[in-house]
Design a protein around this motif. Structure first.
Motif, PDB file in Angstrom:
ATOM      1  N   ALA A 124     -22.431  24.082   9.652  1.00 46.58           N
ATOM      2  CA  ALA A 124     -21.674  25.225  10.191  1.00 46.58           C
ATOM      3  C   ALA A 124     -21.506  25.088  11.702  1.00 46.58           C
ATOM      4  N   ALA A 125     -22.568  24.648  12.380  1.00 49.78           N
ATOM      5  CA  ALA A 125     -22.496  24.461  13.836  1.00 49.78           C
ATOM      6  C   ALA A 125     -21.529  23.340  14.199  1.00 49.78           C
ATOM      7  N   VAL A 126     -21.537  22.261  13.430  1.00 43.04           N
ATOM      8  CA  VAL A 126     -20.608  21.155  13.676  1.00 43.04           C
ATOM      9  C   VAL A 126     -19.169  21.643  13.510  1.00 43.04           C
ATOM     10  N   THR A 127     -18.937  22.458  12.493  1.00 40.24           N
ATOM     11  CA  THR A 127     -17.593  22.999  12.275  1.00 40.24           C
ATOM     12  C   THR A 127     -17.152  23.836  13.472  1.00 40.24           C
ATOM     13  N   LEU A 128     -18.034  24.707  13.964  1.00 41.29           N
ATOM     14  CA  LEU A 128     -17.708  25.505  15.152  1.00 41.29           C
ATOM     15  C   LEU A 128     -17.386  24.596  16.337  1.00 41.29           C
ATOM     16  N   HIS A 129     -18.180  23.547  16.494  1.00 40.51           N
ATOM     17  CA  HIS A 129     -17.993  22.602  17.593  1.00 40.51           C
ATOM     18  C   HIS A 129     -16.627  21.934  17.478  1.00 40.51           C
ATOM     19  N   GLN A 130     -16.270  21.514  16.284  1.00 43.17           N
ATOM     20  CA  GLN A 130     -14.982  20.859  16.060  1.00 43.17           C
ATOM     21  C   GLN A 130     -13.823  21.811  16.334  1.00 43.17           C
ATOM     22  N   ARG A 136     -15.347  25.953  19.552  1.00 42.11           N
ATOM     23  CA  ARG A 136     -16.153  27.158  19.773  1.00 42.11           C
ATOM     24  C   ARG A 136     -17.558  26.728  20.195  1.00 42.11           C
ATOM     25  N   VAL A 137     -17.628  26.147  21.389  1.00 39.46           N
ATOM     26  CA  VAL A 137     -18.852  25.502  21.870  1.00 39.46           C
ATOM     27  C   VAL A 137     -20.027  26.476  21.997  1.00 39.46           C
ATOM     28  N   PRO A 138     -19.876  27.664  22.592  1.00 38.26           N
ATOM     29  CA  PRO A 138     -21.041  28.561  22.675  1.00 38.26           C
ATOM     30  C   PRO A 138     -21.628  28.914  21.304  1.00 38.26           C
ATOM     31  N   GLY A 139     -20.771  29.177  20.326  1.00 37.94           N
ATOM     32  CA  GLY A 139     -21.253  29.462  18.973  1.00 37.94           C
ATOM     33  C   GLY A 139     -21.931  28.259  18.359  1.00 37.94           C
ATOM     34  N   ALA A 140     -21.358  27.078  18.590  1.00 41.41           N
ATOM     35  CA  ALA A 140     -21.969  25.845  18.087  1.00 41.41           C
ATOM     36  C   ALA A 140     -23.348  25.638  18.712  1.00 41.41           C
ATOM     37  N   MET A 141     -23.450  25.901  20.005  1.00 42.34           N
ATOM     38  CA  MET A 141     -24.739  25.731  20.684  1.00 42.34           C
ATOM     39  C   MET A 141     -25.793  26.649  20.065  1.00 42.34           C
ATOM     40  N   ARG A 142     -25.422  27.896  19.802  1.00 50.58           N
ATOM     41  CA  ARG A 142     -26.370  28.812  19.156  1.00 50.58           C
ATOM     42  C   ARG A 142     -26.764  28.281  17.783  1.00 50.58           C
ATOM     43  N   GLY A 143     -25.784  27.728  17.059  1.00 55.31           N
ATOM     44  CA  GLY A 143     -26.078  27.156  15.743  1.00 55.31           C
ATOM     45  C   GLY A 143     -27.038  25.985  15.826  1.00 55.31           C
ATOM     46  N   TYR A 144     -26.812  25.090  16.768  1.00 59.60           N
ATOM     47  CA  TYR A 144     -27.714  23.944  16.922  1.00 59.60           C
ATOM     48  C   TYR A 144     -29.118  24.410  17.298  1.00 59.60           C
ATOM     49  N   GLU A 145     -29.185  25.422  18.156  1.00 64.51           N
ATOM     50  CA  GLU A 145     -30.499  25.956  18.540  1.00 64.51           C
ATOM     51  C   GLU A 145     -31.213  26.567  17.340  1.00 64.51           C
ATOM     52  N   GLN A 146     -30.472  27.228  16.450  1.00 64.13           N
ATOM     53  CA  GLN A 146     -31.074  27.777  15.236  1.00 64.13           C
ATOM     54  C   GLN A 146     -31.593  26.663  14.329  1.00 64.13           C
ATOM     55  N   VAL A 147     -30.836  25.590  14.238  1.00 62.35           N
ATOM     56  CA  VAL A 147     -31.288  24.440  13.446  1.00 62.35           C
ATOM     57  C   VAL A 147     -32.580  23.895  14.030  1.00 62.35           C
ATOM     58  N   LEU A 148     -32.625  23.744  15.355  1.00 62.09           N
ATOM     59  CA  LEU A 148     -33.826  23.193  15.996  1.00 62.09           C
ATOM     60  C   LEU A 148     -35.023  24.131  15.887  1.00 62.09           C
ATOM     61  N   ALA A 149     -34.776  25.423  15.751  1.00 62.33           N
ATOM     62  CA  ALA A 149     -35.881  26.355  15.527  1.00 62.33           C
ATOM     63  C   ALA A 149     -36.515  26.103  14.161  1.00 62.33           C
ATOM     64  N   ARG A 150     -35.713  25.684  13.192  1.00 62.61           N
ATOM     65  CA  ARG A 150     -36.206  25.364  11.844  1.00 62.61           C
ATOM     66  C   ARG A 150     -36.756  23.942  11.750  1.00 62.61           C
ATOM     67  N   ALA A 151     -36.044  23.036  12.407  1.00 60.72           N
ATOM     68  CA  ALA A 151     -36.361  21.610  12.310  1.00 60.72           C
ATOM     69  C   ALA A 151     -36.279  21.003  13.709  1.00 60.72           C
ATOM     70  N   PRO A 152     -37.369  21.078  14.485  1.00 61.05           N
ATOM     71  CA  PRO A 152     -37.324  20.685  15.904  1.00 61.05           C
ATOM     72  C   PRO A 152     -36.889  19.251  16.185  1.00 61.05           C
ATOM     73  N   ASN A 153     -36.975  18.374  15.197  1.00 60.14           N
ATOM     74  CA  ASN A 153     -36.599  16.972  15.408  1.00 60.14           C
ATOM     75  C   ASN A 153     -35.343  16.595  14.639  1.00 60.14           C
ATOM     76  N   HIS A 154     -34.501  17.565  14.323  1.00 62.12           N
ATOM     77  CA  HIS A 154     -33.266  17.280  13.591  1.00 62.12           C
ATOM     78  C   HIS A 154     -32.373  16.428  14.494  1.00 62.12           C
ATOM     79  N   PRO A 155     -32.142  15.156  14.135  1.00 57.43           N
ATOM     80  CA  PRO A 155     -31.416  14.263  15.044  1.00 57.43           C
ATOM     81  C   PRO A 155     -29.990  14.701  15.336  1.00 57.43           C
ATOM     82  N   GLY A 156     -29.311  15.251  14.341  1.00 57.25           N
ATOM     83  CA  GLY A 156     -27.935  15.685  14.561  1.00 57.25           C
ATOM     84  C   GLY A 156     -27.847  16.864  15.501  1.00 57.25           C
ATOM     85  N   ALA A 157     -28.715  17.851  15.297  1.00 57.86           N
ATOM     86  CA  ALA A 157     -28.702  19.033  16.161  1.00 57.86           C
ATOM     87  C   ALA A 157     -29.079  18.656  17.587  1.00 57.86           C
ATOM     88  N   LEU A 158     -30.035  17.755  17.744  1.00 60.04           N
ATOM     89  CA  LEU A 158     -30.408  17.306  19.095  1.00 60.04           C
ATOM     90  C   LEU A 158     -29.231  16.627  19.779  1.00 60.04           C
TER      91      LEU A 158
END
Length: 133
Positions: A37-43, A46-68
């Motif tokens: 969902a964050a990648v879709t926003l980024h594409q 909608r960068v601010p929304g994507a950033m929030r999405g990536y941060e939510q992913v990292l809250a769940r999975a701190p080493n998620h390579p794509g979100a990082l």
């Protein structure tokens, strides 16, 4: 920006999606839907929304390579190279086999931060991986 497909991972690793963000530990797999969902926003630009999405992913999975990686890219797009470089560095620590575009983006963030020697090394690596870059 790359899309998530069965063959190429969107995180810039140059690995098949199933062997990268689509695989790995259970936390990364559980974070896949929010990541996509964050990648879709980024594409969509909608960068601010994507950033929030990536941060939510990292809250769940701190080493998620794509979100990082993509959070680094989003910070770079937002003109904030210092946090961009930090997230790119973490992305490379979790998944060192990345493609030329990832090395180039990391080099750009380092260069903008004044870390020119390390940036040159990253630019060189990018050109080794893709001489036409």
């Amino acid at each position: 920006m790359a899309t998530v497909t069965a063959h190429d991972c969107a995180c810039g690793s140059a690995r098949p999606y199933a062997e990268c963000c689509g695989g790995g530990d259970a936390r990364n797999r559980a974070a896949e839907s929010p990541f996509r969902a964050a990648v879709t926003l980024h594409q969509q630009g909608r960068v601010p929304g994507a950033m929030r999405g990536y941060e939510q992913v990292l809250a769940r999975a701190p080493n998620h390579p794509g979100a990082l990686y993509y959070l680094g890219a989003a910070y770079l797009e937002a003109g904030q190279p210092q946090p961009a470089a930090q997230f790119f560095r973490r992305a490379f620590e979790t998944e060192p086999r990345r493609g030329a575009d990832a090395h180039y983006a990391f080099a750009l963030a380092l260069h903008m931060n004044g870390e020119r020697h390390e940036a040159i090394d990253c630019y060189r690596r990018a050109l080794e991986l893709d001489p036409g870059l």
